[in-house]
Design an enzyme around this catalytic site. Structure first.
Site, PDB file in Angstrom:
ATOM      1  CD  GLN A   1       2.090  27.576   2.900  1.00 31.62           C
ATOM      2  OE1 GLN A   1       1.897  26.635   2.612  1.00 31.62           O
ATOM      3  NE2 GLN A   1       3.304  27.856   3.695  1.00 31.62           N
TER       4      GLN A   1
ATOM      5  CG  HIS B   1       1.721  24.701  11.360  1.00 24.50           C
ATOM      6  ND1 HIS B   1       2.487  25.738  10.774  1.00 24.50           N
ATOM      7  CD2 HIS B   1       1.715  23.508  10.589  1.00 24.50           C
ATOM      8  CE1 HIS B   1       2.833  25.018   9.474  1.00 24.50           C
ATOM      9  NE2 HIS B   1       2.600  23.909   9.317  1.00 24.50           N
TER      10      HIS B   1
ATOM     11  NE  ARG C   1       1.029  19.081  10.493  1.00 24.38           N
ATOM     12  CZ  ARG C   1       0.646  17.764  10.617  1.00 24.38           C
ATOM     13  NH1 ARG C   1      -0.109  16.998  10.961  1.00 24.38           N
ATOM     14  NH2 ARG C   1       1.414  17.379   9.467  1.00 24.38           N
TER      15      ARG C   1
HETATM   16  C1  LIG Z   1      -1.174  17.667   7.320  1.00 23.23           C
HETATM   17  C2  LIG Z   1      -1.199  18.939   7.604  1.00 23.23           C
HETATM   18  C3  LIG Z   1      -0.276  19.662   6.729  1.00 23.23           C
HETATM   19  C4  LIG Z   1      -0.222  21.170   6.947  1.00 23.23           C
HETATM   20  N1  LIG Z   1       0.677  21.717   6.154  1.00 23.23           N
HETATM   21  C5  LIG Z   1       0.477  22.933   6.329  1.00 23.23           C
HETATM   22  C6  LIG Z   1       1.380  23.989   5.130  1.00 23.23           C
HETATM   23  O1  LIG Z   1       2.033  23.372   4.191  1.00 23.23           O
HETATM   24  N2  LIG Z   1       1.683  25.102   5.369  1.00 23.23           N
HETATM   25  C7  LIG Z   1       0.994  25.871   6.237  1.00 23.23           C
HETATM   26  O2  LIG Z   1       0.981  27.003   6.328  1.00 23.23           O
HETATM   27  N3  LIG Z   1       0.296  25.419   7.409  1.00 23.23           N
HETATM   28  C8  LIG Z   1       0.108  23.703   6.943  1.00 23.23           C
HETATM   29  N4  LIG Z   1      -0.573  23.127   8.042  1.00 23.23           N
HETATM   30  C9  LIG Z   1      -1.369  23.766   8.909  1.00 23.23           C
HETATM   31  C10 LIG Z   1      -2.763  24.371   8.373  1.00 23.23           C
HETATM   32  O3  LIG Z   1      -2.689  25.296   7.505  1.00 23.23           O
HETATM   33  C11 LIG Z   1      -3.430  24.876   9.753  1.00 23.23           C
HETATM   34  O4  LIG Z   1      -3.122  25.738  10.306  1.00 23.23           O
HETATM   35  C12 LIG Z   1      -4.051  23.694  10.734  1.00 23.23           C
HETATM   36  O5  LIG Z   1      -4.482  22.317   9.823  1.00 23.23           O
HETATM   37  C13 LIG Z   1      -5.174  23.942  11.449  1.00 23.23           C
HETATM   38  O6  LIG Z   1      -5.804  23.132  12.386  1.00 23.23           O
HETATM   39  P1  LIG Z   1      -6.682  22.071  12.046  1.00 23.23           P
HETATM   40  O7  LIG Z   1      -6.058  21.102  11.594  1.00 23.23           O
HETATM   41  O8  LIG Z   1      -7.181  21.871  13.654  1.00 23.23           O
HETATM   42  O9  LIG Z   1      -7.968  22.743  11.604  1.00 23.23           O
HETATM   43  C14 LIG Z   1      -0.857  21.642   7.981  1.00 23.23           C
HETATM   44  C15 LIG Z   1      -1.697  21.061   8.749  1.00 23.23           C
HETATM   45  C16 LIG Z   1      -1.919  19.527   8.594  1.00 23.23           C
HETATM   46  C17 LIG Z   1      -2.880  18.955   9.533  1.00 23.23           C
END
Ligand SMILES: Cc1cc2nc3c(=O)[nH]c(=O)nc-3n(C[C@H](O)[C@H](O)[C@H](O)COP(=O)(O)O)c2cc1C
Length: 390
Positions: free
Chosen positions: A127, A275, A278
């Site tokens: 990513q 995300h 988030r």
């Molecule tokens: C703690 C955390 C860190 C994340 N860091 C990234 C990241 O570095 N890059 C990114 O594209 N998405 C990041 N995400 C989003 C995840 O790739 C993904 O879209 C998301 O966790 C999906 O939702 P879920 O946790 O409900 O399954 C992050 C999510 C979490 C929970």
């Protein structure tokens, strides 16, 4: 404890991790409305089983970004995942390899691209966050090529970082706050603390050698905060398409119009994602926009979806709405936090079993061309929301 579902893994993770680290993984943007909505809306969609079919021979195999997968569920990129367990990204990547599903490494991981490549000796996804300093992106793409990465996941939903109240309150920021509360928090969770001694790295591994003071966590988090690029646009998809000859997936798409543009600009697939709740608080849930995006894209490539998936039933619903595959974030991070590689294997096996059993119970023998009449919206069905974070 008998572990029956992902929420059991979350309970174990919450017990093992310091509060600040659990908060980092579990919390969402602002008031966490979207975080809750992801899960609640998945429950609004209900399944209509067809019970008159022989389902004795069935398969949950599929294809994601050109890769044959034992089930269409991959591990999403999770930044600073290495805070959960020693060498966490490598452990997760090995679990994914053993399970025959894709693993995606985050730009801001603790383990490096090369660490994962050396350990797995198998293709994985990387990513990419594009920073204001373009040289960083160029160097990362070059390293991904050398490491045999099979797909770049270009995240387009982080022009600026949102605020997460829980993190701010616990001092997870740029730079992280080291105060008495956080020290006591770590000491009380001594099993976690002792285990972390085995970590090979203690900062964002991919950035070492690329950014100033990369070994100093405080300084590098401040650098990152400054570097997220608000100019991100289709020009960056064009750039990535130009420099990256293999599969290109654009992550963070929530509208049909954006989805079409991604393909117009050369993407091989998109990841419908908010995300994990988030970023934009108040954003739509991914399950609620999935079908219209699938229809708009019209089979031009992969439509992968994430955000809120906590079970094989959730996966089945997403596939019934037309997704070609799903990613899980927290669902595997909780397993990882609870018990490293075995915990991720457990998370994947829970989802695999739930997916297979419920596919059979719905009268399906495979996950291709699932009839749309198998899923519908039922208002009020979301009332039971078992997420333990809330
Ligand atoms: C703690 C955390 C860190 C994340 N860091 C990234 C990241 O570095 N890059 C990114 O594209 N998405 C990041 N995400 C989003 C995840 O790739 C993904 O879209 C998301 O966790 C999906 O939702 P879920 O946790 O409900 O399954 C992050 C999510 C979490 C929970």
């Amino acid at each position: 404890m008998v572990i029956t579902d992902i929420y059991d893994l979350e309970r174990l993770a919450r017990k093992r991790l310091p509060k600040s680290i659990y908060t980092y993984f579990a919390n969402g943007g602002y008031e966490e409305e979207t975080l809750r909505r992801n899960i609640a809306d998945l429950r609004k969609f209900v399944l209509v089983p067809h019970v008159l079919n022989d389902v004795s021979e069935r398969s949950i195999e599929g294809t994601m970004a050109g890769m044959r997968v034992s089930m269409p569920v991959g591990l999403a990129p999770v930044g600073a995942c290495g805070l959960s367990y020693p060498n966490a990204e490598v452990e997760a990547a090995l679990a994914a390899k053993e399970a025959g599903v894709p693993f995606c490494l985050s730009t801001v991981s603790i383990a490096t691209i090369e660490d994962v490549a050396r350990a797995t000796r198998a293709p994985f996804w990387f990513q990419l966050y594009l920073m204001k300093d373009k040289k960083v992106g160029e160097a990362l793409v070059e390293r991904a090529k050398q490491a045999g990465v099979s797909a770049i996941v270009l995240s387009m939903d982080l022009h600026v970082r949102s605020q997460r109240h829980g993190e701010q309150k616990r001092g997870i920021g740029a730079p992280p706050r080291v105060d008495l509360t956080n020290i006591v928090d770590a000491l009380v969770h001594f099993r976690w603390l002792l285990s972390m001694v085995r970590s090979k790295r203690r900062t964002f591994g991919n950035l070492i050698g690329l950014v100033p003071h990369a070994k100093n966590v405080g300084k590098v988090t401040e650098w990152l905060e400054e570097q997220f690029d608000p100019t991100l646009s289709t020009k960056d998809i064009d750039w990535a398409r130009n420099v990256w000859p293999h599969k290109l997936l654009v992550k963070g798409v929530l509208s049909a119009d954006d989805a079409k543009q991604c393909f117009d600009h050369g993407a091989d697939g998109i990841i419908v994602s908010n995300h994990g709740g988030r970023q934009v608080d108040g954003a739509v849930s991914t399950v609620s926009v999935l079908a219209e995006i699938v229809d708009a894209v019209g089979g031009r490539g992969d439509v992968i979806v994430d955000s809120g998936i906590r079970s094989g039933v959730d996966v089945l619903k997403m596939l019934a709405l037309g997704a070609t595959g799903c990613l899980i974030g927290r669902a595997y991070v909780y397993g990882l936090s609870a018990n490293g590689r075995e915990g991720v294997q457990k998370a994947l096996s829970i989802i695999r079993k739930e997916l297979d059993q419920n596919m059979a119970l719905c009268g399906l023998t495979n996950l291709k061309n699932i009839p749309r009449d198998i899923i519908r919206v039922q208002e009020g069905a979301e009332l039971r929301n078992p997420a333990i974070h809330f």
